[in-house]
Design an enzyme around this catalytic site. Sequence first.
Site, PDB file in Angstrom:
ATOM      1  N   LYS A   1       0.863  -1.172   0.000  1.00 39.71           N
ATOM      2  CA  LYS A   1       0.000   0.000   0.000  1.00 39.71           C
ATOM      3  C   LYS A   1       0.902   1.224   0.000  1.00 39.71           C
ATOM      4  O   LYS A   1       1.469   1.604   1.016  1.00 39.71           O
ATOM      5  CB  LYS A   1      -0.918  -0.003   1.232  1.00 39.71           C
ATOM      6  CG  LYS A   1      -1.910   1.129   1.177  1.00 39.71           C
ATOM      7  CD  LYS A   1      -2.951   1.025   2.256  1.00 39.71           C
ATOM      8  CE  LYS A   1      -3.979   2.113   2.102  1.00 39.71           C
ATOM      9  NZ  LYS A   1      -3.429   3.453   1.933  1.00 39.71           N
TER      10      LYS A   1
ATOM     11  N   ARG B   1      -3.355   8.916  -5.595  1.00 38.80           N
ATOM     12  CA  ARG B   1      -3.977   7.966  -6.511  1.00 38.80           C
ATOM     13  C   ARG B   1      -4.111   8.599  -7.889  1.00 38.80           C
ATOM     14  O   ARG B   1      -4.510   9.756  -7.996  1.00 38.80           O
ATOM     15  CB  ARG B   1      -5.349   7.582  -5.981  1.00 38.80           C
ATOM     16  CG  ARG B   1      -6.012   6.495  -6.786  1.00 38.80           C
ATOM     17  CD  ARG B   1      -7.152   5.918  -5.990  1.00 38.80           C
ATOM     18  NE  ARG B   1      -7.796   4.823  -6.676  1.00 38.80           N
ATOM     19  CZ  ARG B   1      -8.629   4.000  -6.075  1.00 38.80           C
ATOM     20  NH1 ARG B   1      -8.900   4.150  -4.798  1.00 38.80           N
ATOM     21  NH2 ARG B   1      -9.198   3.019  -6.748  1.00 38.80           N
TER      22      ARG B   1
ATOM     23  N   PHE C   1      -1.727  -0.656 -10.131  1.00 38.74           N
ATOM     24  CA  PHE C   1      -2.366  -1.790  -9.473  1.00 38.74           C
ATOM     25  C   PHE C   1      -3.650  -2.252 -10.149  1.00 38.74           C
ATOM     26  O   PHE C   1      -4.249  -3.235  -9.748  1.00 38.74           O
ATOM     27  CB  PHE C   1      -2.598  -1.524  -7.981  1.00 38.74           C
ATOM     28  CG  PHE C   1      -3.359  -0.247  -7.670  1.00 38.74           C
ATOM     29  CD1 PHE C   1      -4.709  -0.148  -7.906  1.00 38.74           C
ATOM     30  CD2 PHE C   1      -2.697   0.831  -7.094  1.00 38.74           C
ATOM     31  CE1 PHE C   1      -5.404   1.006  -7.588  1.00 38.74           C
ATOM     32  CE2 PHE C   1      -3.388   1.998  -6.780  1.00 38.74           C
ATOM     33  CZ  PHE C   1      -4.745   2.092  -7.029  1.00 38.74           C
TER      34      PHE C   1
ATOM     35  N   ARG D   1     -17.382   0.876  -1.930  1.00 33.93           N
ATOM     36  CA  ARG D   1     -16.485   0.387  -0.894  1.00 33.93           C
ATOM     37  C   ARG D   1     -17.045  -0.939  -0.415  1.00 33.93           C
ATOM     38  O   ARG D   1     -18.235  -1.048  -0.170  1.00 33.93           O
ATOM     39  CB  ARG D   1     -16.490   1.399   0.273  1.00 33.93           C
ATOM     40  CG  ARG D   1     -15.334   1.262   1.240  1.00 33.93           C
ATOM     41  CD  ARG D   1     -15.505   2.195   2.431  1.00 33.93           C
ATOM     42  NE  ARG D   1     -15.409   3.611   2.123  1.00 33.93           N
ATOM     43  CZ  ARG D   1     -14.262   4.256   1.933  1.00 33.93           C
ATOM     44  NH1 ARG D   1     -13.127   3.619   2.004  1.00 33.93           N
ATOM     45  NH2 ARG D   1     -14.273   5.548   1.674  1.00 33.93           N
TER      46      ARG D   1
HETATM   47  P1  ATP Z   1     -10.410   5.894   1.060  1.00 37.43           P
HETATM   48  O1  ATP Z   1      -9.838   6.027  -0.309  1.00 37.43           O
HETATM   49  O2  ATP Z   1     -10.635   4.454   1.452  1.00 37.43           O
HETATM   50  O3  ATP Z   1     -11.531   6.796   1.370  1.00 37.43           O
HETATM   51  P2  ATP Z   1      -8.115   7.312   1.879  1.00 37.43           P
HETATM   52  O4  ATP Z   1      -8.169   8.112   0.652  1.00 37.43           O
HETATM   53  O5  ATP Z   1      -7.964   7.997   3.180  1.00 37.43           O
HETATM   54  O6  ATP Z   1      -9.306   6.321   2.045  1.00 37.43           O
HETATM   55  P3  ATP Z   1      -6.339   5.190   2.430  1.00 37.43           P
HETATM   56  O7  ATP Z   1      -7.082   4.891   3.661  1.00 37.43           O
HETATM   57  O8  ATP Z   1      -4.907   5.508   2.582  1.00 37.43           O
HETATM   58  O9  ATP Z   1      -6.917   6.340   1.600  1.00 37.43           O
HETATM   59  O10 ATP Z   1      -6.471   3.929   1.430  1.00 37.43           O
HETATM   60  C1  ATP Z   1      -6.939   3.892   0.139  1.00 37.43           C
HETATM   61  C2  ATP Z   1      -5.942   4.429  -0.884  1.00 37.43           C
HETATM   62  O11 ATP Z   1      -4.735   3.681  -0.895  1.00 37.43           O
HETATM   63  C3  ATP Z   1      -6.382   4.303  -2.314  1.00 37.43           C
HETATM   64  O12 ATP Z   1      -7.303   5.285  -2.672  1.00 37.43           O
HETATM   65  C4  ATP Z   1      -5.074   4.444  -3.076  1.00 37.43           C
HETATM   66  O13 ATP Z   1      -4.821   5.811  -3.308  1.00 37.43           O
HETATM   67  C5  ATP Z   1      -4.035   3.956  -2.110  1.00 37.43           C
HETATM   68  N1  ATP Z   1      -3.289   2.750  -2.539  1.00 37.43           N
HETATM   69  C6  ATP Z   1      -1.981   2.541  -2.353  1.00 37.43           C
HETATM   70  N2  ATP Z   1      -1.586   1.350  -2.800  1.00 37.43           N
HETATM   71  C7  ATP Z   1      -2.671   0.749  -3.320  1.00 37.43           C
HETATM   72  C8  ATP Z   1      -2.896  -0.519  -3.944  1.00 37.43           C
HETATM   73  N3  ATP Z   1      -1.935  -1.402  -4.122  1.00 37.43           N
HETATM   74  N4  ATP Z   1      -4.173  -0.772  -4.346  1.00 37.43           N
HETATM   75  C9  ATP Z   1      -5.160   0.110  -4.182  1.00 37.43           C
HETATM   76  N5  ATP Z   1      -4.995   1.311  -3.590  1.00 37.43           N
HETATM   77  C10 ATP Z   1      -3.771   1.639  -3.163  1.00 37.43           C
END
Ligand code: ATP
Length: 596
Positions: free
Chosen positions: A252, A257, A344, A421
């Site tokens: 991760k 993104r 990814f 989600r």
């Molecule tokens: P959310 O997108 O779930 O509302 P958030 O924006 O706060 O939460 P995180 O909780 O950090 O983000 O987790 C989701 C994000 O992780 C994804 O939107 C993406 O940007 C990132 N990410 C990093 N590595 C990956 C991966 N291998 N597959 C999917 N997402 C990934």
Amino acid sequence: MRFAELAEAYTKVEATPKRLEMRSLLAELLGRVSGEELGELLYLSQGLLAPEYEGIELGMADSLARRAVAIATHVPEREVALDVKASGDLGTTAEALLRRPRLPEEGPGPTVSEVYRTLRRIAEASGEGSQELKVNLLVGLLGRVAPVEARYLVRFVLGRLRLGVREMTILDALAARFSDGSKEARARIEAAFNVSSDLARVAEVLSASGVAGLDEIRLTVGRPVRPMLAERSPDLADVLERMEGRAALEYKYDGLRVQAHVPANGPARLFSRRLEDLSGQFPELVEALPRALARRPAIVEGECVSVDPDTDEIRPFQEVSRRRGRKYDLARMQEEVPVSLFLFDLLLDADGPLLDRALPERRTRLEALVRPDPQVRLATQRLVGDVASAQAFFDESIAAGCEGVMAKSLSNESLYRAGARGDWWIKYKREYTTGLADSIDGAVVGAFLGRGRRAGTYGALLMAVYDPGQDRFESFCKVGSGFDDAGLKALPERLRSYEVDHVPPEVSTGLVPDRWMRPGLVLEVRGAELSLSPIHRAAFGRIRPGAGLALRFPRFTGRYREDKGATEATTSKELEEMFATQVKRPTRARETAENP
Ligand code: ATP
């Protein structure tokens, strides 16, 4: 439809605190227009001129709009400025000034289409003489409208319409107007929106051919889809259990993104999590992507992080965030903050859309497509079937500079679910393992004036999580620490366009801040723990009657979540889950024992 009718509807929309009523008002409006005007009406009502991803900004400078109001009302600009000081809103001032006795407007007022087209001309005017042109166009419109229409026109050109009409409410209104009202129809309408990210297009198709026509809305290169999102879990055993024992684990990456649309010919376009166009900010990726893909067109998704060119180490998030929003000095920034995109997912390839294919097929095709280079690479992935291997992979990921793992389902159900989600993707981060709760992305809904050293700025912000079911923002803390001096000083300006003089109808809290804000700005906060509180309204009554969830000792992490809109803030359901897992977590007992 005359714009006057729309303005009248806006006054009602603005006055109602009830989402249901807002929905009926909108549905009724939708019934009165057709064809092109339908889309225009929807854009205007959201303060837009095109789908958000087109990035067309109206945002006329205050000074220009003020000059236009002065000319149109025959009042000296100084007087206009004074009135704005008192009213706090140029729209209200324009309305009041137009109420003064004057020559009646000639002929019928402008139609919605005329207003829309003029606003587009204002937005598109550029280059020499464009400022005068913008002013003249606005003066022309103001000269033809009634006072109440002027209120909304002016707010619109300033980029501050903020009627509080959100996407979910519009989707409800579309369903009410164009479908049999069934759950299934509502879901199909939402799915069409998730794939096209364009409410106007969905509305136009619905009005022309009903719910059945929505099948024609397909994934297209150049039009971003709403990103698939992940659930969270505090425990790797739980992750595997929810994935039926086997999952694809991926690093991760902690970055930005990126959804990249690479056409058969021509440059790639990059979109953020919020679907803003990032292409201008990362020219090296725009250039590298076509080279790195064996076949085109393609739509790929990945995380953009900064990588040290000498050591190939992943640098922390703060680095890549320096590239966000940058329009100048790009060459220097590319040098200082080199980035790589770790792919990814594959949403479309030369054979067509892949949203309805399971993850293993998408990943296999992605691997066949990508010719990795320093700028474009594949996200590291491993298939695991037991907790020990999952833990080992997690440790590797942390050692590589990532923030945890993303577990992905391998089942036949593991389609790319735009905008959704669910348990098909589950995130597991390092912070969970250190006993801290996950960070929370809160929407600012109010502000408290600062005292002493903080006089002249805000001392604390009232933060809320989002409840999509009720379309409501529920307060969970007041955050005052974690801001640096410069950030603090900039807060009032940063929040100015969200300020309203009454509690926004979508906000629920037991506190009364000095300033109310329409939910818009999202900040990441972290705290010691979640507790029950009678004054906060997050998940109110769901754990104990008369109490909501509150974050104790909240602190701003320094991350403005500009890649999230207010409705993408952490949800109250997520907060509830965090509360539940926090109580169960054994590390908490140890912490308390160690730090009594
Ligand atoms: P959310 O997108 O779930 O509302 P958030 O924006 O706060 O939460 P995180 O909780 O950090 O983000 O987790 C989701 C994000 O992780 C994804 O939107 C993406 O940007 C990132 N990410 C990093 N590595 C990956 C991966 N291998 N597959 C999917 N997402 C990934």
